[in-house]
Design a protein around this motif. Sequence first.
Motif, PDB file in Angstrom:
ATOM      1  N   THR A 197     -12.605   2.536   0.153  1.00 15.24           N
ATOM      2  CA  THR A 197     -11.868   1.685   1.086  1.00 15.24           C
ATOM      3  C   THR A 197     -12.434   0.263   1.084  1.00 15.24           C
ATOM      4  OG1 THR A 197     -13.293   2.283   2.925  1.00 15.24           O
ATOM      5  CG2 THR A 197     -11.335   3.633   2.591  1.00 15.24           C
ATOM      6  N   THR A 198     -13.362  -0.006   0.182  1.00 15.51           N
ATOM      7  CA  THR A 198     -13.948  -1.351   0.132  1.00 15.51           C
ATOM      8  C   THR A 198     -13.482  -2.099  -1.127  1.00 15.51           C
ATOM      9  OG1 THR A 198     -15.847  -0.608  -1.154  1.00 15.51           O
ATOM     10  CG2 THR A 198     -16.065  -0.530   1.240  1.00 15.51           C
ATOM     11  N   PRO A 199     -13.332  -3.420  -1.041  1.00 16.68           N
ATOM     12  CA  PRO A 199     -12.954  -4.188  -2.226  1.00 16.68           C
ATOM     13  C   PRO A 199     -13.932  -3.992  -3.383  1.00 16.68           C
ATOM     14  CG  PRO A 199     -12.689  -5.553  -0.277  1.00 16.68           C
ATOM     15  CD  PRO A 199     -13.359  -4.273   0.169  1.00 16.68           C
ATOM     16  N   ALA A 200     -15.222  -3.842  -3.081  1.00 18.33           N
ATOM     17  CA  ALA A 200     -16.225  -3.741  -4.152  1.00 18.33           C
ATOM     18  C   ALA A 200     -15.884  -2.632  -5.150  1.00 18.33           C
ATOM     19  CB  ALA A 200     -17.612  -3.497  -3.545  1.00 18.33           C
ATOM     20  N   PHE A 201     -15.392  -1.522  -4.642  1.00 15.91           N
ATOM     21  CA  PHE A 201     -15.062  -0.381  -5.507  1.00 15.91           C
ATOM     22  C   PHE A 201     -14.041  -0.766  -6.577  1.00 15.91           C
ATOM     23  CE2 PHE A 201     -12.520   3.355  -6.605  1.00 15.91           C
ATOM     24  CZ  PHE A 201     -13.505   4.273  -6.944  1.00 15.91           C
ATOM     25  N   PHE A 202     -13.146  -1.697  -6.242  1.00 17.64           N
ATOM     26  CA  PHE A 202     -12.033  -2.023  -7.136  1.00 17.64           C
ATOM     27  C   PHE A 202     -12.244  -3.270  -7.989  1.00 17.64           C
ATOM     28  CE2 PHE A 202     -10.178   0.583  -3.770  1.00 17.64           C
ATOM     29  CZ  PHE A 202      -9.520   1.533  -4.529  1.00 17.64           C
ATOM     30  N   LYS A 225       5.452   8.058   1.824  1.00 14.93           N
ATOM     31  CA  LYS A 225       4.613   9.236   1.935  1.00 14.93           C
ATOM     32  C   LYS A 225       3.344   8.920   2.717  1.00 14.93           C
ATOM     33  CE  LYS A 225       6.590  10.798  -2.333  1.00 14.93           C
ATOM     34  NZ  LYS A 225       6.720  10.226  -3.667  1.00 14.93           N
ATOM     35  N   SER A 226       3.246   7.717   3.150  1.00 21.56           N
ATOM     36  CA  SER A 226       1.999   7.256   3.734  1.00 21.56           C
ATOM     37  C   SER A 226       1.868   7.615   5.208  1.00 21.56           C
ATOM     38  CB  SER A 226       1.924   5.743   3.596  1.00 21.56           C
ATOM     39  OG  SER A 226       0.867   5.247   4.351  1.00 21.56           O
ATOM     40  N   TYR A 227       0.646   7.775   5.634  1.00 23.28           N
ATOM     41  CA  TYR A 227       0.404   7.876   7.062  1.00 23.28           C
ATOM     42  C   TYR A 227      -0.380   6.657   7.525  1.00 23.28           C
ATOM     43  CZ  TYR A 227      -4.135   9.420   5.437  1.00 23.28           C
ATOM     44  OH  TYR A 227      -5.347   9.491   4.814  1.00 23.28           O
ATOM     45  N   SER A 228      -0.742   5.782   6.594  1.00 18.26           N
ATOM     46  CA  SER A 228      -1.503   4.609   7.001  1.00 18.26           C
ATOM     47  C   SER A 228      -1.143   3.416   6.135  1.00 18.26           C
ATOM     48  CB  SER A 228      -3.001   4.888   6.923  1.00 18.26           C
ATOM     49  OG  SER A 228      -3.339   5.204   5.599  1.00 18.26           O
ATOM     50  N   GLY A 229       0.098   3.025   6.178  1.00 18.58           N
ATOM     51  CA  GLY A 229       0.493   1.799   5.483  1.00 18.58           C
ATOM     52  C   GLY A 229       0.756   1.978   4.009  1.00 18.58           C
ATOM     53  N   ASN A 230       0.370   0.986   3.261  1.00 16.84           N
ATOM     54  CA  ASN A 230       0.731   0.872   1.862  1.00 16.84           C
ATOM     55  C   ASN A 230      -0.245   1.659   0.991  1.00 16.84           C
ATOM     56  OD1 ASN A 230       1.646  -0.010  -0.581  1.00 16.84           O
ATOM     57  ND2 ASN A 230       0.860  -2.086  -0.344  1.00 16.84           N
ATOM     58  N   MET A 231       0.137   2.905   0.721  1.00 19.36           N
ATOM     59  CA  MET A 231      -0.836   3.832   0.159  1.00 19.36           C
ATOM     60  C   MET A 231      -1.151   3.615  -1.327  1.00 19.36           C
ATOM     61  SD  MET A 231      -0.719   7.821   0.817  1.00 19.36           S
ATOM     62  CE  MET A 231       0.801   8.081   0.007  1.00 19.36           C
ATOM     63  N   TYR A 232      -0.188   3.095  -2.089  1.00 20.33           N
ATOM     64  CA  TYR A 232      -0.436   2.942  -3.525  1.00 20.33           C
ATOM     65  C   TYR A 232      -1.024   1.574  -3.863  1.00 20.33           C
ATOM     66  CZ  TYR A 232       2.476   7.130  -4.110  1.00 20.33           C
ATOM     67  OH  TYR A 232       3.007   8.379  -4.051  1.00 20.33           O
ATOM     68  N   LEU A 233      -0.978   0.657  -2.916  1.00 13.88           N
ATOM     69  CA  LEU A 233      -1.563  -0.663  -3.147  1.00 13.88           C
ATOM     70  C   LEU A 233      -2.256  -1.031  -1.835  1.00 13.88           C
ATOM     71  CD1 LEU A 233      -1.453  -2.518  -5.643  1.00 13.88           C
ATOM     72  CD2 LEU A 233       0.494  -3.656  -4.640  1.00 13.88           C
ATOM     73  N   THR A 234      -3.433  -0.477  -1.670  1.00 15.41           N
ATOM     74  CA  THR A 234      -4.124  -0.560  -0.383  1.00 15.41           C
ATOM     75  C   THR A 234      -4.760  -1.947  -0.184  1.00 15.41           C
ATOM     76  OG1 THR A 234      -6.098   0.329  -1.429  1.00 15.41           O
ATOM     77  CG2 THR A 234      -4.652   1.915  -0.342  1.00 15.41           C
ATOM     78  N   GLU A 235      -5.224  -2.182   1.021  1.00 17.81           N
ATOM     79  CA  GLU A 235      -5.828  -3.479   1.376  1.00 17.81           C
ATOM     80  C   GLU A 235      -6.893  -3.949   0.377  1.00 17.81           C
ATOM     81  OE1 GLU A 235      -5.130  -5.881   3.446  1.00 17.81           O
ATOM     82  OE2 GLU A 235      -3.352  -4.787   4.096  1.00 17.81           O
ATOM     83  N   PRO A 236      -7.873  -3.069   0.055  1.00 18.99           N
ATOM     84  CA  PRO A 236      -8.898  -3.536  -0.885  1.00 18.99           C
ATOM     85  C   PRO A 236      -8.326  -3.909  -2.258  1.00 18.99           C
ATOM     86  CG  PRO A 236      -9.310  -1.256  -0.218  1.00 18.99           C
ATOM     87  CD  PRO A 236      -8.182  -1.742   0.601  1.00 18.99           C
ATOM     88  N   MET A 237      -7.243  -3.260  -2.657  1.00 17.25           N
ATOM     89  CA  MET A 237      -6.610  -3.618  -3.936  1.00 17.25           C
ATOM     90  C   MET A 237      -5.897  -4.959  -3.792  1.00 17.25           C
ATOM     91  SD  MET A 237      -4.915  -0.002  -5.115  1.00 17.25           S
ATOM     92  CE  MET A 237      -5.546   1.547  -4.503  1.00 17.25           C
ATOM     93  N   LEU A 238      -5.213  -5.124  -2.663  1.00  8.93           N
ATOM     94  CA  LEU A 238      -4.495  -6.389  -2.441  1.00  8.93           C
ATOM     95  C   LEU A 238      -5.454  -7.572  -2.371  1.00  8.93           C
ATOM     96  CD1 LEU A 238      -1.802  -5.241   0.133  1.00  8.93           C
ATOM     97  CD2 LEU A 238      -1.383  -6.072  -2.190  1.00  8.93           C
ATOM     98  N   TYR A 239      -6.651  -7.292  -1.872  1.00 10.81           N
ATOM     99  CA  TYR A 239      -7.683  -8.336  -1.822  1.00 10.81           C
ATOM    100  C   TYR A 239      -7.875  -8.950  -3.211  1.00 10.81           C
ATOM    101  CZ  TYR A 239     -12.408 -10.286  -1.716  1.00 10.81           C
ATOM    102  OH  TYR A 239     -13.498 -11.123  -1.847  1.00 10.81           O
ATOM    103  N   TRP A 240      -7.983  -8.078  -4.233  1.00  9.59           N
ATOM    104  CA  TRP A 240      -8.204  -8.576  -5.593  1.00  9.59           C
ATOM    105  C   TRP A 240      -6.947  -9.208  -6.176  1.00  9.59           C
ATOM    106  CZ3 TRP A 240     -12.876  -9.619  -6.686  1.00  9.59           C
ATOM    107  CH2 TRP A 240     -13.915  -8.839  -6.139  1.00  9.59           C
TER     108      TRP A 240
END
Length: 270
Positions: A197-202, A225-240
């Motif tokens: 769930t962290t940007p560092a991972f990606f 299919k999500s229960y918490s927003g944008n599941m295939y392009l999550t916040e940490p991914m969008l960060y990058w």
Amino acid sequence: MTKWDSHTHSQFCKHGTGEKTALLVEKAIELGFTKYSISEHAPLPEELMPDPVQRSEFTLLESEVGDYFSLINELKRQYGDRIEILSGMEIDYLSGFEQYTIDLIKTYQNELDDLIISLHCIEGKGGLRSIDYTPDDFKDGLLDYYGSINKVYNFYWETMGKMLQTDLGYFKTRRIGHIGLINKFSRNFPWVSDDMTTPAFFENIFTLVKSNGWTLEFNAAGLNKSYSGNMYLTEPMLYWCNKLNIDIFYGSDAHGVDMVGRHYDTYLDI
Ligand SMILES: [Zn+2]
Ligand SMILES: [Zn+2]
């Protein structure tokens, strides 16, 4: 801005609603789309799934490809004055079958205007296993095989890294379908650490996306299919994506009329 649905399926898809592709195109026109990619699942290697009946549940058969392109050409003639239709395919990256994919692209490149590369399968029990079929299948083929959900995720992203660096031959578009598809069953099988769930991972993965000239898809199915927003392009991914200026295109992944154009507003927000 061009209003483009960059990922849709057709009447050839046996796991969709089976509705006529023309009806999906009409829906797109009605919603104001001006560009529309038809991107049916490309044929899988026989070696991977010898039973043609089973294979055709997932993808086009090679024997259907001619009719598929004919249908698209017919739709271009019929609707071309109202919407730009792109003849495409969603092609699997299959680890160990790279040459198959290269040959496939070469075979059809003259008929293709557009192409999506997706990772739906990674190594698991008994060979390549699907990451998005059913929770039971995910558990059997991957979770039990790797022993922990984190190992499954790590292996998925490792395979993604390999895919990003594989030369699949020349093609005019380099776009990845639903990059975070591995999250599909994250409600059934939650991560046991917060790393993902962290940007560092990606950082490495998204640096490879950028440096290898890939673009990404904002896939609407990840919201449904999500229960918490944008599941295939999550916040940490969008960060990058923001930081590295990676292009993201909207894709409904429609397998039926009702799905065309869904969540387009969310895409615009992002
Ligand atoms: Zn599909
Ligand atoms: Zn897909």
